[in-house]
Enzyme design. Structure first.
Site, PDB file in Angstrom:
ATOM      1  N   GLY A 120       0.796  -1.218   0.000  1.00 26.98           N
ATOM      2  CA  GLY A 120       0.000   0.000   0.000  1.00 26.98           C
ATOM      3  C   GLY A 120       0.833   1.275   0.000  1.00 26.98           C
ATOM      4  N   LYS A 137      -3.942  -4.465   4.492  1.00 30.00           N
ATOM      5  CA  LYS A 137      -4.861  -5.480   5.009  1.00 30.00           C
ATOM      6  C   LYS A 137      -4.724  -5.647   6.514  1.00 30.00           C
ATOM      7  CE  LYS A 137      -4.041  -7.853   0.661  1.00 30.00           C
ATOM      8  NZ  LYS A 137      -3.175  -8.852   0.011  1.00 30.00           N
ATOM      9  N   ARG A 171       4.687 -14.944  -4.492  1.00 36.51           N
ATOM     10  CA  ARG A 171       5.325 -15.426  -3.260  1.00 36.51           C
ATOM     11  C   ARG A 171       4.241 -15.952  -2.320  1.00 36.51           C
ATOM     12  NH1 ARG A 171       3.167 -11.463  -0.205  1.00 36.51           N
ATOM     13  NH2 ARG A 171       3.103  -9.391  -1.112  1.00 36.51           N
TER      14      ARG A 171
HETATM   15  P1  ADP Z   1       0.030  -2.756  -2.861  1.00 36.75           P
HETATM   16  O1  ADP Z   1       0.754  -3.700  -3.760  1.00 36.75           O
HETATM   17  O2  ADP Z   1       0.842  -1.539  -2.503  1.00 36.75           O
HETATM   18  O3  ADP Z   1      -0.593  -3.430  -1.681  1.00 36.75           O
HETATM   19  P2  ADP Z   1      -2.428  -2.854  -4.421  1.00 36.75           P
HETATM   20  O4  ADP Z   1      -2.425  -2.545  -5.864  1.00 36.75           O
HETATM   21  O5  ADP Z   1      -2.475  -4.294  -4.020  1.00 36.75           O
HETATM   22  O6  ADP Z   1      -1.155  -2.134  -3.737  1.00 36.75           O
HETATM   23  O7  ADP Z   1      -3.624  -2.095  -3.712  1.00 36.75           O
HETATM   24  C1  ADP Z   1      -3.800  -2.119  -2.310  1.00 36.75           C
HETATM   25  C2  ADP Z   1      -5.200  -1.643  -1.957  1.00 36.75           C
HETATM   26  O8  ADP Z   1      -5.430  -0.313  -2.450  1.00 36.75           O
HETATM   27  C3  ADP Z   1      -6.328  -2.450  -2.562  1.00 36.75           C
HETATM   28  O9  ADP Z   1      -6.628  -3.596  -1.800  1.00 36.75           O
HETATM   29  C4  ADP Z   1      -7.467  -1.450  -2.565  1.00 36.75           C
HETATM   30  O10 ADP Z   1      -8.036  -1.292  -1.292  1.00 36.75           O
HETATM   31  C5  ADP Z   1      -6.766  -0.162  -2.911  1.00 36.75           C
HETATM   32  N1  ADP Z   1      -6.761   0.052  -4.374  1.00 36.75           N
HETATM   33  C6  ADP Z   1      -5.815  -0.342  -5.239  1.00 36.75           C
HETATM   34  N2  ADP Z   1      -6.123   0.017  -6.507  1.00 36.75           N
HETATM   35  C7  ADP Z   1      -7.290   0.681  -6.437  1.00 36.75           C
HETATM   36  C8  ADP Z   1      -8.147   1.328  -7.399  1.00 36.75           C
HETATM   37  N3  ADP Z   1      -7.834   1.373  -8.692  1.00 36.75           N
HETATM   38  N4  ADP Z   1      -9.286   1.920  -6.959  1.00 36.75           N
HETATM   39  C9  ADP Z   1      -9.612   1.895  -5.644  1.00 36.75           C
HETATM   40  N5  ADP Z   1      -8.858   1.318  -4.693  1.00 36.75           N
HETATM   41  C10 ADP Z   1      -7.716   0.711  -5.070  1.00 36.75           C
END
Ligand code: ADP
Length: 459
Positions: A165, A237, A292
């Site tokens: 995040g 999370k 992973r």
């Molecule tokens: P990271 O790899 O940094 O954890 P993610 O791409 O997995 O980033 O996104 C983490 C969280 O951010 C998602 O679970 C969601 O809650 C929010 N998120 C990510 N992309 C979007 C989006 N396009 N629109 C709204 N929320 C998003």
């Protein structure tokens, strides 16, 4: 088959991998920093080896130190856990160059899926629906503005090498976009050593639902269903569960089947997770792949009875999966609570220090994955995860009821933890209804959350 594994990680995942090795008759050597000399994994290990000072750049992130440790201790494989070197294709390549097995995807596969922007294109080509966004990486500000116009605001700026995040920013106007780009670039460079960015349309009111896959090197693959990780604080999370309370069985099956099929067609292999956002109408959009083992993997283990770490080791050794999708049966409901050393009443400030007393919960369906013990001194150098409580029940209601009991029993004395916050979540009507999105905690505010259910001082 693998005889001896170097565990190049720390905390609860080092303990988890150690147990998997033991159950498979594999010896394990725990690589640790000076700060982790008294860690639970080191105390439990057959053998341990110091790989450098507390600073991770000179220990857990030092490819040369980790590989030397594996060679010196006579290991034939390295398990990188999560974070640190786990998705580093150059490290995986170095591991192989020293005739060691990297427990994860091959260096080629890691390289192929290294960039989030690149992975989007690979999987879109296999027919997975994507969150609308920029084509590839942003070259410069002008390109960013152009792509933003095409996709439409609001948008999320994301670092292509991102994780946890970090470094993401939502923008509503071209002006905000322009201002944020510089900041995001420098944040991404500082956090990941890579400042490439891409854009995604900001999707309101979505859930985070991810699919666990297992794919061998011989063209066989299965999914083990989905996990719902919508309980987040600032995009990180906190609570994960399976099955997702938000999707119907038809969507569940379609999502999981399309995820594993696309991953296989794109050439993915070993254990992996495909993450999606799901909207209120059950439409799903791919966001990223984690190449992973993930923190929340036990949720799926509780439903399936499959030891995902053991499978990961077997698959990395080149074994065949040996079963097909029909053999994967998912039963009941599981919820995982991430137990963090943080002060929930003071902006979740990370905590370190002596754990005077630790008492794990017990009972039917209760599992604790942790490196905690009474007398353990939590070092200040690493992330704040102390462990995970995973609770299984025949259905969601039963799992929630058992979780309440377990979170009352779980005692961590000496340092502040987020246990009170988990208790609060279990009293929240919206959480209990199952009808929430990834903004539940941030929208309501952590303070209001806590105040509504637990009077100041009680925790
Ligand atoms: P990271 O790899 O940094 O954890 P993610 O791409 O997995 O980033 O996104 C983490 C969280 O951010 C998602 O679970 C969601 O809650 C929010 N998120 C990510 N992309 C979007 C989006 N396009 N629109 C709204 N929320 C998003």
């Amino acid at each position: 088959m693998i005889q001896r594994v170097l565990i190049a990680n720390r905390g609860e995942i080092a303990v988890r991998v150690l147990r998997a090795c033991r159950s498979m008759g594999i010896e394990a050597v725990v690589a640790h920093s000076e700060a982790d000399a008294d860690s639970r994994a080191v105390l439990m290990a057959d053998e341990s080896i110091c790989i450098g000072p507390a600073e991770s750049a000179r220990s857990y992130l030092s490819a040369a130190s980790v590989i030397s440790a594996a060679l010196v201790s006579g290991c034939d494989a390295i398990h990188p856990g999560y974070g640190f070197l786990s998705e580093d294709d150059a490290f995986a390549e170095m591991t192989r160059a020293h005739d060691l097995i990297f427990i994860g995807p091959s260096p080629e596969v890691l390289e192929k899926f290294a960039s989030k922007a690149g992975t989007r294109e690979l999987l879109a080509a296999q027919g997975l629906p994507m969150v609308p966004g920029s084509h590839g990486m942003l070259r410069d500000d002008a390109h960013a503005l152009e792509e933003a116009e095409r996709v439409g605001y609001p948008l999320l700026i994301k670092p292509s090498a991102g994780g946890g995040g970090k470094g993401m920013r939502m923008v509503r106007t071209p002006r905000e976009l322009q201002q944020a780009l510089t900041v995001c670039r420098s944040e991404a460079r500082a956090a990941f050593g890579d400042d490439s960015l891409y854009l995604e349309k900001w999707l309101e009111r979505t859930r985070h639902v991810e699919v666990q896959v297992l794919i061998d090197q011989h063209g066989n693959g299965v999914h083990i269903g989905e996990r719902d990780c919508s309980v987040q604080r600032r995009h990180q999370k906190i609570v994960e569960e399976a099955p997702s309370p938000a999707i119907d069985d038809a969507t569940r099956t379609e999502l999981a089947e399309s995820a594993v099929a696309a991953a296989m067609a794109a050439g993915y292999e070993n254990v992996g997770t495909l993450e999606f956002l799901v909207d209120g109408d059950g439409n799903y959009y791919f966001i990223e792949i984690n190449a992973r083992i993930q923190v929340e993997h036990p949720v799926t283990e509780m439903l399936s009875g499959i030891d995902i770490v053991a499978e990961q080791i077997r698959l990395a050794a080149g074994e065949e999966l040996g079963y097909s999708q029909d053999a994967v049966r998912l039963r009941g409901h599981a919820i995982e609570f991430r137990i963090n050393a943080e002060d929930v009443r003071h902006d979740f400030q990370p905590q370190a220090g002596l754990v005077e007393h630790y008492v794990p919960p017990g009972g039917a369906g209760i599992r604790m994955e942790t490196h905690l013990y009474s007398g353990y001194d939590v070092p200040p150098y690493y992330d704040s995860l102390l462990g995970k409580l995973i609770v299984w029940g025949p259905d969601r209601e039963a799992a929630v009821a058992r979780s309440r009991v377990a979170l009352r029993e779980l005692l961590v004395e000496g340092i502040a933890t987020n246990i009170p916050f988990h208790r609060a979540i279990l009293e929240d009507e919206t959480f209990l209804s199952g009808g929430f999105d990834t903004n539940l905690l941030d929208r309501k505010g952590a303070a209001a959350f806590l105040a509504a259910v637990e009077p100041e001082g009680e925790a």
